[in-house]
Enzyme design. Structure first.
Site, PDB file in Angstrom:
ATOM      1  N   SER A 205       7.005   0.943 -16.009  1.00 45.52           N
ATOM      2  CA  SER A 205       7.269   1.501 -14.960  1.00 45.52           C
ATOM      3  C   SER A 205       8.794   0.992 -14.257  1.00 45.52           C
ATOM      4  O   SER A 205       9.118  -0.145 -14.320  1.00 45.52           O
ATOM      5  CB  SER A 205       6.191   1.356 -13.651  1.00 45.52           C
ATOM      6  OG  SER A 205       6.719   1.586 -12.534  1.00 45.52           O
ATOM      7  N   CYS A 334      -8.552  -1.781   2.541  1.00 41.36           N
ATOM      8  CA  CYS A 334      -9.612  -1.351   3.651  1.00 41.36           C
ATOM      9  C   CYS A 334      -9.961  -0.030   3.383  1.00 41.36           C
ATOM     10  O   CYS A 334      -9.124   0.897   3.398  1.00 41.36           O
ATOM     11  CB  CYS A 334      -8.761  -1.259   5.151  1.00 41.36           C
ATOM     12  SG  CYS A 334      -9.741  -0.885   6.461  1.00 41.36           S
TER      13      CYS A 334
HETATM   14  C1  PLP Z   1      -0.547  -3.044 -14.031  1.00 45.55           C
HETATM   15  C2  PLP Z   1       0.098  -1.657 -13.218  1.00 45.55           C
HETATM   16  N1  PLP Z   1      -0.009  -0.524 -13.762  1.00 45.55           N
HETATM   17  C3  PLP Z   1       0.323   0.651 -13.255  1.00 45.55           C
HETATM   18  C4  PLP Z   1       0.755   0.521 -12.145  1.00 45.55           C
HETATM   19  C5  PLP Z   1       1.398   1.932 -11.455  1.00 45.55           C
HETATM   20  O1  PLP Z   1       2.568   2.312 -11.761  1.00 45.55           O
HETATM   21  P1  PLP Z   1       3.516   3.502 -10.903  1.00 45.55           P
HETATM   22  O2  PLP Z   1       3.485   2.834  -9.228  1.00 45.55           O
HETATM   23  O3  PLP Z   1       4.776   3.325 -11.571  1.00 45.55           O
HETATM   24  O4  PLP Z   1       2.878   4.839 -10.931  1.00 45.55           O
HETATM   25  C6  PLP Z   1       1.154  -0.349 -11.191  1.00 45.55           C
HETATM   26  C7  PLP Z   1       1.562  -0.119  -9.837  1.00 45.55           C
HETATM   27  O5  PLP Z   1       1.237  -1.338  -9.000  1.00 45.55           O
HETATM   28  C8  PLP Z   1       0.697  -1.770 -11.829  1.00 45.55           C
HETATM   29  O6  PLP Z   1       0.961  -2.932 -11.264  1.00 45.55           O
END
Ligand code: PLP
Length: 395
Positions: A205, A334
């Site tokens: 990401s 929450c």
């Molecule tokens: C481990 C993990 N996977 C997936 C995501 C989701 O990614 P995105 O915010 O790019 O959709 C996050 C985001 O917090 C994450 O920490």
């Protein structure tokens, strides 16, 4: 990357500020010059956009040692995970309808897995150790003849535990089971060499690595089964993800990852050294703090720290720190007025009050030793004030 000097952002696992060099790389694609074309168009504008997409794909490939064709650009980590889990479930269903995910996955894996469960699939949620690690024996015991896919994250977003994905991948390869890992929290922070890593699919990401929000990518190994698409339309991304490409964001993701890779050899040890100081000093300053996740910085996602302060609710701590100009996260959430404990912290075997009282500090490029001092200047008093006092004898 300037955050107001009186404010302290310690929530880099939630998102990171955009690196100015990334914004610069994206600028031509979000301004009124010539770089606004649709990559599918045949004319000059289209060619320019197609070239930028090709370069971005090549950069991802160079950074993580793959071929450019092995990447599907997505709208982020959530979509990459959904494409892997739901798309592969569709492709692999004729072979079996059992999948395995760990109990501490992000909701972008857990919820597609639960959706499959509702659709009649069998899903095993793998338990973890008290440190938040999936043991190989546990994985091995969960595999069945009808298991078609395993998804275990590389590094956990809440408690920072790093999974033995190479050993897991080797075990699964020998059994012919497809393996996906969510590397959203580790890409750009830990070395990842996909030429040698025994995973078939890997999600990244952009906004977790100083790139723009709304960008991500899924690695699909050339030799592995292709996920079925979730989006149908014009057939972009080799038919795996229809929709006109977000060229600026793809360019930003690639540049952000490239810059992280460049800094990795210095930034990761720097973050680890800071993390080690927090791990040592915070519990000394606040003896009621309970560490969640591995005790050693080297076993955690670089920059990640997570403590419970029972019986205080995590959200109260977040709000009180915010009043002091410090931004952190709580793993509890929450829901309809009730504080739900973090499913990750509960999976480590913690009590409900501990699961409700977690705080995650996640350090990043701007973090320094002085930031720990600043937190330790205010947090002990906040914890003390919010801790219910036992009634003393009536005087
Ligand atoms: C481990 C993990 N996977 C997936 C995501 C989701 O990614 P995105 O915010 O790019 O959709 C996050 C985001 O917090 C994450 O920490």
């Amino acid at each position: 990357m300037t955050i107001q000097p009186d404010r302290l952002y310690l929530d880099h696992a939630a998102t990171t500020p955009i690196d100015p060099a990334v914004a610069e790389a994206m600028a031509p694609f979000v301004s009124s010059g010539e770089q606004f074309g649709n990559p599918s168009s045949l004319h000059r504008w289209g060619k320019l956009a197609r070239k930028a997409m090709g370069q971005a794909r090549e950069t991802l490939a160079e950074c993580l040692n793959t071929t450019p064709e092995e990447w599907v650009f997505t709208s982020g980590g959530t979509e990459a995970n959904n494409l892997a889990i739901l798309g592969l479930a569709h492709t692999l269903a004729p072979k079996g309808k059992h999948i395995i995910v760990s109990a501490i996955e992000h909701s972008a894996v857990t919820n597609p897995a639960k959706y499959l469960q509702a659709m009649g699939w069998e899903v095993t949620f793998l338990p973890v150790t008290a440190d938040g690690v999936v043991e190989l024996d546990t994985l091995q015991a969960a595999c069945r003849p009808d298991t078609v896919l395993v998804s275990v994250m590389h590094g956990n977003n809440e408690v920072g535990s790093i999974q033995p994905i190479q050993a897991m991948g080797q075990l699964l390869q020998a059994r012919g089971i497809a393996f996906h890992t969510d590397a959203v929290q580790t890409a750009g922070k830990l070395p990842i060499n996909l030429a040698d890593l025994a995973v078939d699919y890997l999600s990244i990401s952009s906004h977790k690595l100083y790139g723009p929000k709304g960008g991500g990518a899924l690695f699909v190994r050339a030799s592995a089964p292709k996920p079925s698409p979730l989006l149908f339309g014009g057939g972009q991304e080799e038919k795996l993800r229809s929709g006109t490409e977000n060229v600026a964001t793809c360019v930003g993701l690639a540049e952000a990852l490239r810059l992280c890779q460049d800094k990795l050899a210095t930034e990761t040890p720097r973050l680890r050294a800071l993390q080690a100081q927090w791990l040592e000093q915070l519990p000394k300053a606040i003896p009621t703090a309970v560490l969640n996740g591995p005790a050693l910085a080297e076993h955690r996602v670089p920059g990640n720290l997570n403590f419970s302060f029972p019986p205080i609710e995590g959200e109260a701590l977040v709000l009180n720190l915010d009043l002091k100009g410090i931004g952190v996260s709580s793993g509890s959430a929450c829901h309809t007025g009730k504080i739900e404990p973090s499913h990750v912290v509960m999976a480590l075997g913690r009590s409900v009050p501990e699961g409700r009282s977690t705080i995650r500090f996640s350090l990043g490029r701007a973090s320094t030793q002085a930031h720990l001092t600043r937190v330790l200047d205010v947090l002990p008093a906040i914890v003390d004030r919010l801790t219910p006092k036992k009634a003393g004898p009536i005087q």
